[in-house]
Design a protein around this motif. Sequence first.
Motif, PDB file in Angstrom:
ATOM      1  N   TYR A 106     -64.217   7.992  22.378  1.00  0.00           N
ATOM      2  CA  TYR A 106     -64.128   6.726  23.112  1.00  0.00           C
ATOM      3  C   TYR A 106     -62.856   6.001  22.667  1.00  0.00           C
ATOM      4  N   PHE A 107     -61.818   6.114  23.504  1.00  0.00           N
ATOM      5  CA  PHE A 107     -60.513   5.543  23.170  1.00  0.00           C
ATOM      6  C   PHE A 107     -60.067   4.547  24.229  1.00  0.00           C
ATOM      7  N   GLY A 108     -59.604   3.381  23.758  1.00  0.00           N
ATOM      8  CA  GLY A 108     -59.012   2.413  24.659  1.00  0.00           C
ATOM      9  C   GLY A 108     -57.582   2.826  24.997  1.00  0.00           C
ATOM     10  N   PHE A 109     -57.013   2.167  26.024  1.00  0.00           N
ATOM     11  CA  PHE A 109     -55.643   2.460  26.447  1.00  0.00           C
ATOM     12  C   PHE A 109     -54.756   1.241  26.224  1.00  0.00           C
ATOM     13  N   ALA A 134     -62.481   5.668  34.163  1.00  0.00           N
ATOM     14  CA  ALA A 134     -63.543   6.148  35.063  1.00  0.00           C
ATOM     15  C   ALA A 134     -63.376   7.642  35.330  1.00  0.00           C
ATOM     16  N   LEU A 135     -62.137   8.095  35.508  1.00  0.00           N
ATOM     17  CA  LEU A 135     -61.888   9.514  35.773  1.00  0.00           C
ATOM     18  C   LEU A 135     -62.150  10.373  34.533  1.00  0.00           C
ATOM     19  N   TYR A 136     -61.848   9.827  33.356  1.00  0.00           N
ATOM     20  CA  TYR A 136     -62.090  10.601  32.128  1.00  0.00           C
ATOM     21  C   TYR A 136     -63.581  10.867  31.947  1.00  0.00           C
ATOM     22  N   PHE A 137     -64.397   9.907  32.318  1.00  0.00           N
ATOM     23  CA  PHE A 137     -65.848  10.080  32.156  1.00  0.00           C
ATOM     24  C   PHE A 137     -66.519  10.634  33.417  1.00  0.00           C
ATOM     25  N   LEU A 187     -52.665  13.693  28.764  1.00  0.00           N
ATOM     26  CA  LEU A 187     -53.351  12.492  28.273  1.00  0.00           C
ATOM     27  C   LEU A 187     -54.814  12.784  27.956  1.00  0.00           C
ATOM     28  N   PHE A 188     -55.502  13.456  28.875  1.00  0.00           N
ATOM     29  CA  PHE A 188     -56.914  13.773  28.658  1.00  0.00           C
ATOM     30  C   PHE A 188     -57.095  14.708  27.463  1.00  0.00           C
ATOM     31  N   SER A 189     -56.160  15.653  27.310  1.00  0.00           N
ATOM     32  CA  SER A 189     -56.222  16.554  26.168  1.00  0.00           C
ATOM     33  C   SER A 189     -55.994  15.802  24.857  1.00  0.00           C
ATOM     34  N   GLN A 190     -55.079  14.844  24.916  1.00  0.00           N
ATOM     35  CA  GLN A 190     -54.781  14.026  23.746  1.00  0.00           C
ATOM     36  C   GLN A 190     -56.030  13.270  23.271  1.00  0.00           C
ATOM     37  N   ILE A 191     -56.808  12.761  24.232  1.00  0.00           N
ATOM     38  CA  ILE A 191     -58.029  12.032  23.881  1.00  0.00           C
ATOM     39  C   ILE A 191     -59.086  12.987  23.340  1.00  0.00           C
ATOM     40  N   GLN A 228     -58.741  14.346  19.699  1.00  0.00           N
ATOM     41  CA  GLN A 228     -58.610  13.421  18.573  1.00  0.00           C
ATOM     42  C   GLN A 228     -59.608  13.754  17.466  1.00  0.00           C
ATOM     43  N   LYS A 229     -59.144  13.658  16.223  1.00  0.00           N
ATOM     44  CA  LYS A 229     -60.055  13.867  15.096  1.00  0.00           C
ATOM     45  C   LYS A 229     -60.981  12.662  14.927  1.00  0.00           C
ATOM     46  N   LYS A 230     -60.446  11.472  15.171  1.00  0.00           N
ATOM     47  CA  LYS A 230     -61.267  10.269  15.099  1.00  0.00           C
ATOM     48  C   LYS A 230     -62.149  10.164  16.339  1.00  0.00           C
ATOM     49  N   LYS A 231     -63.255   9.466  16.229  1.00  0.00           N
ATOM     50  CA  LYS A 231     -64.184   9.310  17.347  1.00  0.00           C
ATOM     51  C   LYS A 231     -63.780   8.168  18.262  1.00  0.00           C
ATOM     52  N   THR A 232     -63.110   7.167  17.699  1.00  0.00           N
ATOM     53  CA  THR A 232     -62.711   5.996  18.482  1.00  0.00           C
ATOM     54  C   THR A 232     -61.292   5.591  18.100  1.00  0.00           C
ATOM     55  N   GLY A 233     -60.687   4.773  18.933  1.00  0.00           N
ATOM     56  CA  GLY A 233     -59.341   4.302  18.644  1.00  0.00           C
ATOM     57  C   GLY A 233     -58.611   3.892  19.908  1.00  0.00           C
ATOM     58  N   VAL A 234     -57.293   3.949  19.871  1.00  0.00           N
ATOM     59  CA  VAL A 234     -56.452   3.551  21.004  1.00  0.00           C
ATOM     60  C   VAL A 234     -55.369   4.608  21.205  1.00  0.00           C
ATOM     61  N   VAL A 235     -55.136   4.992  22.450  1.00  0.00           N
ATOM     62  CA  VAL A 235     -54.012   5.870  22.773  1.00  0.00           C
ATOM     63  C   VAL A 235     -53.088   5.139  23.739  1.00  0.00           C
ATOM     64  N   ALA A 236     -51.852   5.592  23.779  1.00  0.00           N
ATOM     65  CA  ALA A 236     -50.851   4.970  24.649  1.00  0.00           C
ATOM     66  C   ALA A 236     -50.517   5.924  25.789  1.00  0.00           C
ATOM     67  N   PRO A 237     -50.981   5.641  27.017  1.00  0.00           N
ATOM     68  CA  PRO A 237     -50.678   6.534  28.155  1.00  0.00           C
ATOM     69  C   PRO A 237     -49.267   6.317  28.695  1.00  0.00           C
TER      70      PRO A 237
END
Length: 363
Positions: A22-25, A40-43, A75-79, A82-91
């Motif tokens: 679960y990553f914010g953008f 929405a598309l990721y889920f 981008l989807f692969s990057q999420i 991730q080793k962490k379960k949560t965080g923020v990625v930059a698209p």
Amino acid sequence: MGVGGSKLEKALGDHFPEGERYFGFENFGNTCYCNSVLQALYFCVPFREQLLEYYSNNKSQGDGDENLLTCLADLFSQISSQKKKTGVVAPKRFVQRLRKENDVFRGYMHQDAHEFLNFLLNQLVEILEKAPHKVKGEDVPNGPCNGGQVNGLVKQEPPITWVHNTFQGILTNETRCLRCETVTARDEIFLDLSIDIEQNSSITSCLKNFSSTETLNANDKFFCDKCSSLQEAQKRMRIKKPPRILVIHLKRFKFMEQLNRHKKLSYRVVFPLELKLSTTVGDADSEYSLFAVVVHIGSGPNHGHYVSLVKSHNHWLFFDDENVEIIDESAIQTFFGSAQEYSTNTDHGYILFYESLTADDKQ
């Protein structure tokens, strides 16, 4: 990870889904319209799985082949990796490519989330249709051909892509001549349904209005081929083939002639967690389950903010750019809209994502 991520992990505790992320953008200047749709598309699990498979099969390609599809897959692969379960990625790479592809999204003005979704899905289809596909182990370039044989060469039809298999449905436009009773049917495909809304209504009633019968008379008479003349007729639009993922766009922005501008309709429109689609051709209802909502916050079409609500492993999450929170399912109804014309609540459901519960669609 950030405070939001820590809170989310603590809130889910032992119930954090295995392998889920679960990553914010990050927002790059009014890119909330993009962030909310991408969440929405990721889920949308069927879409995500196909996109990650595409990434796995094509990640050896160089940057020279970069397009919206490769950027989204990356981008989807990057999420997901991730080793962490949560965080923020930059698209950032995806947004840069989007702005390069379409000057509508090039500036930093408020944009329409539905317009972006429509552009993105059609671009993905176009890219996939042009890509080489396998025929008996050989790569064959695709082209906009209709099949058949010309000068001894077999034309290749554009393939039905996995984007089609996920989102495409078929509408049939039926027109019945009231003189001879002949029914003329014309099919058209759709990747999402844009429907008019009314105050204090529901998605079910709006869909029934979408498929309601309209009489063509006076200056709007229908030319009947069998009668060879203009005749009074009745026409209606029905869903011939329901899609696996049903995307419904609520037409909340309406042009008001007296104001000479678009106005946001804050109407209260109930969208259920479980939806029966009874406006289809045939007797059987198609059943769907809500898994994502893109919400528009604000009083007008030219400003405001977008967030998304997403269902993942039987719990609901609230995505607001970098921030991700768990919410109660009952909170969904606060985004139905306002029963009064003027209300302090401007958080309204705008794009709905439903997944089919029909066994045939899950194969």
